[in-house]
Design an enzyme around this catalytic site. Structure first.
Site, PDB file in Angstrom:
ATOM      1  N   HIS A  67       0.834  -1.203   0.000  1.00 23.04           N
ATOM      2  CA  HIS A  67       0.000   0.000   0.000  1.00 23.04           C
ATOM      3  C   HIS A  67       0.871   1.257   0.000  1.00 23.04           C
ATOM      4  CE1 HIS A  67      -3.608   2.385   1.082  1.00 23.04           C
ATOM      5  NE2 HIS A  67      -2.719   3.127   1.728  1.00 23.04           N
ATOM      6  N   GLU A  68       1.873   1.278   0.879  1.00 20.80           N
ATOM      7  CA  GLU A  68       2.739   2.459   0.978  1.00 20.80           C
ATOM      8  C   GLU A  68       3.624   2.607  -0.262  1.00 20.80           C
ATOM      9  OE1 GLU A  68       1.931   4.550   3.177  1.00 20.80           O
ATOM     10  OE2 GLU A  68       0.689   3.140   4.288  1.00 20.80           O
ATOM     11  N   HIS A  71       1.808   4.572  -2.900  1.00 25.51           N
ATOM     12  CA  HIS A  71       1.966   6.013  -2.676  1.00 25.51           C
ATOM     13  C   HIS A  71       3.339   6.472  -3.163  1.00 25.51           C
ATOM     14  CE1 HIS A  71      -1.668   6.643  -0.340  1.00 25.51           C
ATOM     15  NE2 HIS A  71      -1.336   5.685   0.515  1.00 25.51           N
TER      16      HIS A  71
END
Length: 151
Positions: A67-68, A71
């Site tokens: 998920h990170e 980003h």
């Protein structure tokens, strides 16, 4: 698991899933309370909540890292890196990154105060203290009183 192992894990996942290198730092931050991890825009570092590893194991950390990294790679590429952006939604779906992680504590467990309405006796639990002179019952507009402090 320590920061060195986490760093290698992030670098490997970045190569495998995204085909790009991760050239910044990834580390555990024990001060994170309500989030599984975060991507820092200025330094491009990734912080992971160690409690997620302690409660849910390595699989949960891998999902948070993915998920990170979504980003991270979108921000580096100058594309939409926020949760609301289509680029982010598309990339996270491609790599199998979840939108949310499992919570460590429920709201009930984190609550510190219990209030009740003097009119209808509705019960309210809150994490933060409430100004009973300003706040009213949402059901009947009655006055609130603190019943007890939970912690």
């Amino acid at each position: 698991m320590n920061n060195e192992i986490l760093q290698r894990m992030v670098e490997n996942l970045s190569e495998e899933k995204f085909g790009r290198t991760f050239q910044h730092r990834a580390y555990f931050n024990k001060r994170l309370r309500t989030t599984g991890g975060r991507y820092l825009l200025k330094s491009h570092d990734i912080e992971i909540n160690p409690k997620q590893y302690e409660h849910y194991g390595e699989d949960a950390v891998v999902k948070i890292i993915l998920h990170e990294l979504c980003h991270y790679h979108l921000h580096i590429a100058g594309k939409g890196y926020q949760h609301k952006d289509q680029d982010f939604k598309r990339l996270s779906q491609q790599v199998g990154a979840p939108r949310f992680c499992n919570s460590i504590e429920s709201y009930q467990q984190r609550a510190n105060y219990e209030y009740y309405c003097t009119k209808c006796h509705a019960k309210y639990i809150r994490i933060r203290k409430v100004d009973t002179n300003r706040m009213r019952c949402g059901h009947c507009n009655g006055k609130l009183r603190m019943k007890r402090q939970l912690k």
